[in-house]
Design a protein around this motif. Structure first.
Motif, mmCIF file in Angstrom:
data_model
loop_
_atom_site.group_PDB
_atom_site.id
_atom_site.type_symbol
_atom_site.label_atom_id
_atom_site.label_comp_id
_atom_site.label_asym_id
_atom_site.label_seq_id
_atom_site.Cartn_x
_atom_site.Cartn_y
_atom_site.Cartn_z
ATOM 1 N N ARG A 87 0.849 -1.191 0.000
ATOM 2 C CA ARG A 87 0.000 0.000 0.000
ATOM 3 C C ARG A 87 0.878 1.233 0.000
ATOM 4 O O ARG A 87 1.959 1.242 0.602
ATOM 5 C CB ARG A 87 -0.906 0.032 1.234
ATOM 6 C CG ARG A 87 -1.881 -1.122 1.313
ATOM 7 C CD ARG A 87 -2.791 -1.018 2.513
ATOM 8 N NE ARG A 87 -3.884 -0.078 2.284
ATOM 9 C CZ ARG A 87 -4.846 0.168 3.182
ATOM 10 N NH1 ARG A 87 -4.817 -0.425 4.366
ATOM 11 N NH2 ARG A 87 -5.812 1.019 2.905
ATOM 12 N N ASP A 88 0.409 2.289 -0.670
ATOM 13 C CA ASP A 88 1.139 3.548 -0.595
ATOM 14 C C ASP A 88 0.723 4.284 0.670
ATOM 15 O O ASP A 88 -0.083 3.789 1.469
ATOM 16 C CB ASP A 88 0.959 4.381 -1.867
ATOM 17 C CG ASP A 88 -0.459 4.919 -2.048
ATOM 18 O OD1 ASP A 88 -1.287 4.815 -1.117
ATOM 19 O OD2 ASP A 88 -0.739 5.455 -3.149
ATOM 20 N N ARG A 89 1.279 5.455 0.905
ATOM 21 C CA ARG A 89 1.035 6.173 2.147
ATOM 22 C C ARG A 89 -0.372 6.755 2.221
ATOM 23 O O ARG A 89 -0.786 7.250 3.268
ATOM 24 C CB ARG A 89 2.081 7.277 2.297
ATOM 25 C CG ARG A 89 3.504 6.737 2.415
ATOM 26 C CD ARG A 89 3.732 6.033 3.734
ATOM 27 N NE ARG A 89 4.959 5.246 3.729
ATOM 28 C CZ ARG A 89 5.666 4.967 4.826
ATOM 29 N NH1 ARG A 89 5.265 5.413 5.993
ATOM 30 N NH2 ARG A 89 6.740 4.226 4.740
ATOM 31 N N GLN A 90 -1.116 6.684 1.128
ATOM 32 C CA GLN A 90 -2.513 7.090 1.113
ATOM 33 C C GLN A 90 -3.447 5.883 1.167
ATOM 34 O O GLN A 90 -4.659 6.028 1.045
ATOM 35 C CB GLN A 90 -2.806 7.931 -0.139
ATOM 36 C CG GLN A 90 -2.165 9.314 -0.142
ATOM 37 C CD GLN A 90 -0.657 9.255 -0.323
ATOM 38 O OE1 GLN A 90 -0.160 8.549 -1.203
ATOM 39 N NE2 GLN A 90 0.067 9.992 0.498
ATOM 40 N N GLY A 91 -2.884 4.696 1.348
ATOM 41 C CA GLY A 91 -3.686 3.497 1.521
ATOM 42 C C GLY A 91 -4.111 2.813 0.246
ATOM 43 O O GLY A 91 -4.918 1.877 0.278
ATOM 44 N N ARG A 92 -3.568 3.234 -0.894
ATOM 45 C CA ARG A 92 -3.953 2.626 -2.162
ATOM 46 C C ARG A 92 -3.061 1.423 -2.476
ATOM 47 O O ARG A 92 -1.904 1.379 -2.090
ATOM 48 C CB ARG A 92 -3.858 3.667 -3.284
ATOM 49 C CG ARG A 92 -4.835 4.825 -3.121
ATOM 50 C CD ARG A 92 -4.530 5.979 -4.051
ATOM 51 N NE ARG A 92 -3.257 6.614 -3.751
ATOM 52 C CZ ARG A 92 -2.838 7.747 -4.303
ATOM 53 N NH1 ARG A 92 -3.600 8.362 -5.198
ATOM 54 N NH2 ARG A 92 -1.667 8.260 -3.981
#
Length: 311
Positions: A87-92
């Motif tokens: 996951r990226d830092r935005q939760g994607r």
């Protein structure tokens, strides 16, 4: 048929050094969550949805296990022979795809954005594993494993060396951060992000390399050999816990090697989790990130531990 431990503590959780004992949850045992894959890889935890996603590469799908119900369903099929996920830092969701030879991001609405599929005009090989740093940059390995046969992708010729790349989050520009690794495979940052660990999957025996991360976070500096799979184990994917220990997928060669090997920050083997199958990759999850999820050949297992995985 494999049967879990009948009583606590689970004998499959083994301390190779006394320092590992504090990480053992004595009232927990290895649990089988799902079986029926052809080759399980790339587990990633979604705490907001209380679910685990992982890739079943030859079956060309990403599966979803629900913590509340225990049900496993298809999250994405076809998945373009997806391998590593994070996951990226935005939760994607970030996904490495063998079939399309690219790294993608799944947006909140379910649409898919291609982050990179070419470098300097040439197609990538078969992105394997991916991590996201705190500055939102995306780092991934690109060996030719997925284009070497028609089982985990589509057989094709390499157009680029087997590099490790960094993609800048603000510009989308990709740079090569390492180019002299034989078959770069799993990768992860240390908790302080001052070290990037990368598996050298085509060295014999396999090695785990440690690279200094230059202060600006854009480049790698000196490298050293952190650990060697001198027992013949096929070191693959891994993750770090909050204390900097490395929990590594292990196996192949003999049944005695199958499972997870844990290394201290000093590169010493301190613990082992024996599984009935080779473990390719793993991640931490659960409400407190103290549940280890292990993608092991045809199955996915879990174990509560007495530490937390770092992001």
């Amino acid at each position: 048929m494999w049967q879990g431990a009948a009583r606590y503590p689970d004998p499959s959780v083994q301390a190779l050094d006394k320092s590992f004992e504090k990480y053992c949850q004595r009232l927990a045992a290895v649990e089988l969550l799902f079986t029926g894959c052809r080759w399980a890889e790339g587990p990633v935890w979604f705490g907001d949805a209380r679910c685990l996603l992982w890739s079943d590469i030859p079956n060309n799908r990403i599966l979803r296990w629900d913590e509340e119900t225990g049900a496993t369903t298809a999250y994405r099929k076809p998945s373009n022979f997806a391998n590593g996920n994070t996951r990226d830092r935005q939760g994607r969701l970030l996904t490495c795809e063998h079939g399309t030879r690219r790294v993608t991001r799944t947006e909140y609405d379910g649409s898919i954005t291609v982050l990179i599929d070419r470098f300097e005009g040439k197609r990538l090989n078969s992105p394997n594993d991916v991590v996201c740093r705190s500055d939102d940059s995306i780092w991934f390995t690109d060996p030719p494993f997925g284009i070497s046969n028609d089982y985990e992708g589509d057989r094709s010729e390499s157009e680029l060396p087997a590099n490790v790349y960094r993609v800048d989050s603000s510009t989308g520009k990709a740079t090569v951060v390492a180019s002299d690794i034989k078959g770069p495979n799993g990768l992860a940052f240390s908790p302080d992000e001052r070290t990037l660990y990368i598996v050298e999957g085509r060295e014999t025996p396999r090695r785990l390399l440690a690279f200094e991360v230059i202060r600006d976070g854009n480049r790698l500096g000196k490298r050293r050999i952190f650990a060697v799979a001198d027992d013949g184990g096929a070191l693959d994917g891994f993750r770090c816990d909050e204390d900097g220990n490395l929990w590594c997928g292990w196996g192949m060669g003999s049944a005695e090697l199958d499972g997870v090997v844990v290394f201290s920050q000093a590169g010493e083997r301190i613990g082992r989790i024996a599984l009935p199958e080779r473990c390719a990759n793993l991640c931490f999850g659960g409400r407190r990130r103290n549940r280890l999820f292990m993608a092991a050949s045809r199955s996915v297992y879990s174990l509560y531990v007495n530490t937390r995985g770092c992001v």
